[in-house]
Write a protein that holds these residues in place. Structure first.
Motif, PDB file in Angstrom:
ATOM      1  N   LEU A 187      29.513 -24.387  -1.787  1.00 55.45           N
ATOM      2  CA  LEU A 187      28.934 -24.028  -0.496  1.00 55.45           C
ATOM      3  C   LEU A 187      29.947 -24.157   0.633  1.00 55.45           C
ATOM      4  O   LEU A 187      29.568 -24.186   1.805  1.00 55.45           O
ATOM      5  CB  LEU A 187      27.701 -24.900  -0.212  1.00 55.45           C
ATOM      6  CG  LEU A 187      26.544 -24.733  -1.201  1.00 55.45           C
ATOM      7  CD1 LEU A 187      25.382 -25.651  -0.835  1.00 55.45           C
ATOM      8  CD2 LEU A 187      26.071 -23.286  -1.257  1.00 55.45           C
ATOM      9  N   ARG A 188      31.229 -24.217   0.273  1.00 51.14           N
ATOM     10  CA  ARG A 188      32.269 -24.210   1.291  1.00 51.14           C
ATOM     11  C   ARG A 188      32.329 -22.835   1.957  1.00 51.14           C
ATOM     12  O   ARG A 188      32.048 -21.810   1.345  1.00 51.14           O
ATOM     13  CB  ARG A 188      33.635 -24.516   0.665  1.00 51.14           C
ATOM     14  CG  ARG A 188      33.867 -25.964   0.327  1.00 51.14           C
ATOM     15  CD  ARG A 188      35.127 -26.142  -0.502  1.00 51.14           C
ATOM     16  NE  ARG A 188      36.273 -25.406   0.021  1.00 51.14           N
ATOM     17  CZ  ARG A 188      37.458 -25.946   0.307  1.00 51.14           C
ATOM     18  NH1 ARG A 188      37.635 -27.255   0.133  1.00 51.14           N
ATOM     19  NH2 ARG A 188      38.455 -25.200   0.737  1.00 51.14           N
ATOM     20  N   ALA A 189      32.722 -22.847   3.233  1.00 52.17           N
ATOM     21  CA  ALA A 189      32.775 -21.599   3.992  1.00 52.17           C
ATOM     22  C   ALA A 189      33.688 -20.567   3.343  1.00 52.17           C
ATOM     23  O   ALA A 189      33.329 -19.381   3.251  1.00 52.17           O
ATOM     24  CB  ALA A 189      33.244 -21.878   5.425  1.00 52.17           C
ATOM     25  N   ASP A 190      34.862 -20.993   2.873  1.00 52.27           N
ATOM     26  CA  ASP A 190      35.794 -20.015   2.307  1.00 52.27           C
ATOM     27  C   ASP A 190      35.246 -19.372   1.042  1.00 52.27           C
ATOM     28  O   ASP A 190      35.397 -18.166   0.820  1.00 52.27           O
ATOM     29  CB  ASP A 190      37.167 -20.644   2.056  1.00 52.27           C
ATOM     30  CG  ASP A 190      37.106 -21.908   1.209  1.00 52.27           C
ATOM     31  OD1 ASP A 190      35.996 -22.396   0.918  1.00 52.27           O
ATOM     32  OD2 ASP A 190      38.187 -22.426   0.847  1.00 52.27           O
ATOM     33  N   ASN A 191      34.568 -20.157   0.199  1.00 52.08           N
ATOM     34  CA  ASN A 191      33.988 -19.611  -1.024  1.00 52.08           C
ATOM     35  C   ASN A 191      32.868 -18.623  -0.730  1.00 52.08           C
ATOM     36  O   ASN A 191      32.783 -17.558  -1.354  1.00 52.08           O
ATOM     37  CB  ASN A 191      33.457 -20.741  -1.907  1.00 52.08           C
ATOM     38  CG  ASN A 191      34.552 -21.387  -2.735  1.00 52.08           C
ATOM     39  OD1 ASN A 191      35.232 -20.731  -3.517  1.00 52.08           O
ATOM     40  ND2 ASN A 191      34.749 -22.678  -2.550  1.00 52.08           N
ATOM     41  N   ILE A 192      32.005 -18.977   0.205  1.00 50.91           N
ATOM     42  CA  ILE A 192      30.877 -18.098   0.516  1.00 50.91           C
ATOM     43  C   ILE A 192      31.363 -16.801   1.155  1.00 50.91           C
ATOM     44  O   ILE A 192      30.909 -15.708   0.800  1.00 50.91           O
ATOM     45  CB  ILE A 192      29.861 -18.825   1.426  1.00 50.91           C
ATOM     46  CG1 ILE A 192      29.127 -19.900   0.616  1.00 50.91           C
ATOM     47  CG2 ILE A 192      28.863 -17.833   2.031  1.00 50.91           C
ATOM     48  CD1 ILE A 192      28.113 -20.686   1.390  1.00 50.91           C
ATOM     49  N   ILE A 193      32.305 -16.893   2.087  1.00 49.71           N
ATOM     50  CA  ILE A 193      32.829 -15.685   2.728  1.00 49.71           C
ATOM     51  C   ILE A 193      33.484 -14.784   1.697  1.00 49.71           C
ATOM     52  O   ILE A 193      33.295 -13.562   1.706  1.00 49.71           O
ATOM     53  CB  ILE A 193      33.806 -16.071   3.850  1.00 49.71           C
ATOM     54  CG1 ILE A 193      33.026 -16.675   5.023  1.00 49.71           C
ATOM     55  CG2 ILE A 193      34.604 -14.851   4.319  1.00 49.71           C
ATOM     56  CD1 ILE A 193      33.891 -17.324   6.070  1.00 49.71           C
ATOM     57  N   ALA A 194      34.246 -15.369   0.785  1.00 50.61           N
ATOM     58  CA  ALA A 194      34.896 -14.571  -0.262  1.00 50.61           C
ATOM     59  C   ALA A 194      33.864 -13.853  -1.122  1.00 50.61           C
ATOM     60  O   ALA A 194      34.019 -12.671  -1.450  1.00 50.61           O
ATOM     61  CB  ALA A 194      35.779 -15.470  -1.127  1.00 50.61           C
ATOM     62  N   SER A 195      32.776 -14.554  -1.469  1.00 52.34           N
ATOM     63  CA  SER A 195      31.740 -13.963  -2.317  1.00 52.34           C
ATOM     64  C   SER A 195      30.978 -12.861  -1.587  1.00 52.34           C
ATOM     65  O   SER A 195      30.685 -11.812  -2.165  1.00 52.34           O
ATOM     66  CB  SER A 195      30.766 -15.047  -2.780  1.00 52.34           C
ATOM     67  OG  SER A 195      31.426 -16.015  -3.572  1.00 52.34           O
ATOM     68  N   VAL A 196      30.641 -13.092  -0.322  1.00 52.29           N
ATOM     69  CA  VAL A 196      29.854 -12.112   0.437  1.00 52.29           C
ATOM     70  C   VAL A 196      30.682 -10.863   0.761  1.00 52.29           C
ATOM     71  O   VAL A 196      30.217  -9.730   0.595  1.00 52.29           O
ATOM     72  CB  VAL A 196      29.315 -12.743   1.738  1.00 52.29           C
ATOM     73  CG1 VAL A 196      28.650 -11.678   2.613  1.00 52.29           C
ATOM     74  CG2 VAL A 196      28.310 -13.850   1.420  1.00 52.29           C
ATOM     75  N   THR A 223      38.528 -24.583   6.440  1.00 53.90           N
ATOM     76  CA  THR A 223      38.057 -23.815   5.290  1.00 53.90           C
ATOM     77  C   THR A 223      37.048 -24.604   4.465  1.00 53.90           C
ATOM     78  O   THR A 223      36.261 -24.022   3.718  1.00 53.90           O
ATOM     79  CB  THR A 223      39.237 -23.416   4.385  1.00 53.90           C
ATOM     80  OG1 THR A 223      39.924 -24.597   3.965  1.00 53.90           O
ATOM     81  CG2 THR A 223      40.201 -22.514   5.131  1.00 53.90           C
ATOM     82  N   SER A 224      37.053 -25.920   4.617  1.00 55.71           N
ATOM     83  CA  SER A 224      36.155 -26.774   3.833  1.00 55.71           C
ATOM     84  C   SER A 224      34.790 -26.969   4.496  1.00 55.71           C
ATOM     85  O   SER A 224      33.961 -27.717   3.983  1.00 55.71           O
ATOM     86  CB  SER A 224      36.802 -28.143   3.613  1.00 55.71           C
ATOM     87  OG  SER A 224      37.065 -28.773   4.864  1.00 55.71           O
ATOM     88  N   GLU A 225      34.566 -26.305   5.631  1.00 59.13           N
ATOM     89  CA  GLU A 225      33.268 -26.412   6.319  1.00 59.13           C
ATOM     90  C   GLU A 225      32.148 -26.060   5.351  1.00 59.13           C
ATOM     91  O   GLU A 225      32.192 -25.048   4.656  1.00 59.13           O
ATOM     92  CB  GLU A 225      33.236 -25.460   7.513  1.00 59.13           C
ATOM     93  CG  GLU A 225      32.059 -25.650   8.434  1.00 59.13           C
ATOM     94  CD  GLU A 225      32.303 -26.705   9.485  1.00 59.13           C
ATOM     95  OE1 GLU A 225      31.306 -27.277   9.953  1.00 59.13           O
ATOM     96  OE2 GLU A 225      33.460 -26.950   9.837  1.00 59.13           O
ATOM     97  N   MET A 226      31.120 -26.917   5.299  1.00 62.83           N
ATOM     98  CA  MET A 226      30.013 -26.694   4.375  1.00 62.83           C
ATOM     99  C   MET A 226      28.927 -25.854   5.038  1.00 62.83           C
ATOM    100  O   MET A 226      28.610 -26.029   6.214  1.00 62.83           O
ATOM    101  CB  MET A 226      29.444 -28.020   3.897  1.00 62.83           C
ATOM    102  CG  MET A 226      30.443 -28.906   3.160  1.00 62.83           C
ATOM    103  SD  MET A 226      31.191 -28.096   1.721  1.00 62.83           S
ATOM    104  CE  MET A 226      29.780 -28.048   0.603  1.00 62.83           C
ATOM    105  N   ILE A 227      28.361 -24.958   4.267  1.00 62.82           N
ATOM    106  CA  ILE A 227      27.339 -24.030   4.753  1.00 62.82           C
ATOM    107  C   ILE A 227      25.974 -24.461   4.236  1.00 62.82           C
ATOM    108  O   ILE A 227      25.846 -24.928   3.098  1.00 62.82           O
ATOM    109  CB  ILE A 227      27.643 -22.596   4.278  1.00 62.82           C
ATOM    110  CG1 ILE A 227      29.056 -22.173   4.694  1.00 62.82           C
ATOM    111  CG2 ILE A 227      26.609 -21.615   4.814  1.00 62.82           C
ATOM    112  CD1 ILE A 227      29.272 -22.107   6.173  1.00 62.82           C
ATOM    113  N   SER A 228      24.945 -24.288   5.074  1.00 58.86           N
ATOM    114  CA  SER A 228      23.579 -24.653   4.698  1.00 58.86           C
ATOM    115  C   SER A 228      22.653 -23.451   4.861  1.00 58.86           C
ATOM    116  O   SER A 228      22.996 -22.464   5.526  1.00 58.86           O
ATOM    117  CB  SER A 228      23.075 -25.801   5.579  1.00 58.86           C
ATOM    118  OG  SER A 228      23.917 -26.924   5.495  1.00 58.86           O
ATOM    119  N   VAL A 229      21.476 -23.550   4.258  1.00 63.68           N
ATOM    120  CA  VAL A 229      20.461 -22.510   4.421  1.00 63.68           C
ATOM    121  C   VAL A 229      20.130 -22.367   5.902  1.00 63.68           C
ATOM    122  O   VAL A 229      20.046 -23.357   6.640  1.00 63.68           O
ATOM    123  CB  VAL A 229      19.200 -22.868   3.612  1.00 63.68           C
ATOM    124  CG1 VAL A 229      18.058 -21.904   3.938  1.00 63.68           C
ATOM    125  CG2 VAL A 229      19.506 -22.839   2.121  1.00 63.68           C
TER     126      VAL A 229
END
Length: 265
Positions: A187-196, A223-229
């Protein structure tokens, strides 16, 4: 842990000041039995405020429940029969931006830049900026109508004039919501942005490092910022999306998320 701290822990630390501001509005209403009206709030702020007001059992009204708008105002009020909702109490006015579109087409960025950087107008008195081919409109705080009309004569290269209009003539935004399911390793910001965005994680990290990413309308650089619902993520040049739901883990231990993207028609 107090009830207040228990509620606050569900939000980001940088939202504490906003929550306290809404708490102050609540105290004023409870003490005076007069309504309090917020400035224009972004969608995340509206979401946060509604949770707080509902939890406190406070009566409130949101302007976006009556007219389609992204930025909205909230009336915080004493309960009926001490107050009956009147939309005019939101203090929202619609201005048409009139200009010759033969050679120039105004953009959202040009309009907002003129208002904030050239005239020094606070973002909180400006609601939606709606732009279509040859047409542009502003939702603003009603107290600012005369100032806007008397001081805004040029945007970009275009000479403009402003005329007040009925909210019934509010233009429909040229975008719609698209729901998409994605898988992401964390749920890290970089992972989610890459996936989306379907880009490499390296590209996602560069976008964040270049301060092109906002979470809940605030620029991030970690880049390690955590994303929530319910977080709203916008990436300059790519648009924005909201994390609608976390649907658990896949068999491969990846997070299954449903996101809602804003897509131009």
């Amino acid at each position: 842990m107090t009830e207040k701290n228990s509620l606050y822990q569900h939000f980001r630390p940088d939202e504490k000041l906003f929550l306290e501001k809404i708490e102050e509005f609540i105290r004023k209403v409870e003490d005076s039995y007069f309504i309090q009206v917020t400035d224009f709030l972004d969608p995340r702020q509206v979401y946060v405020a509604k949770i707080l007001l509902t939890t406190r059992g406070i009566t409130y009204y949101v302007s976006s429940d009556y007219y389609e708008m992204e930025y909205a105002k909230i009336i915080i009020s004493p309960p009926s029969p001490f107050y009956e909702m009147d939309f005019s109490d939101f203090g929202i006015s619609l201005l048409n931006i009139n200009y010759n579109d033969k050679f120039n087409q105004l953009t959202h960025a040009q309009i907002l830049g003129t208002l904030i950087h050239t005239l020094g107008i606070k973002r909180t008195v400006i609601g939606d900026i709606i732009v279509k081919k040859g047409q542009a409109q502003l939702l603003i705080d009603s107290k600012m109508v005369s100032y806007f009309k008397n001081n805004i004569h040029k945007i970009g290269r275009s000479s403009v004039s402003l005329t007040e209009d009925s909210l019934e003539n509010l233009l429909e935004a040229d975008e719609f919501n698209e729901s998409v399911d994605i898988l992401t390793s964390s749920l890290r910001a970089d992972n989610i942005i890459a996936s989306v965005l379907k880009v490499s994680r390296t590209v996602a990290m560069k976008l964040i490092s270049a301060e092109k990413v906002k979470i809940n309308y605030m620029v991030i650089n970690k880049t390690s910022e955590m994303i929530s619902v319910n977080d709203i993520i916008s990436v300059r040049g790519y648009g924005r999306f909201i994390i609608a739901s976390d649907n658990g883990l896949s068999k491969q231990k990846k997070h299954k998320l449903t996101i809602i993207r804003k897509v131009h028609k």
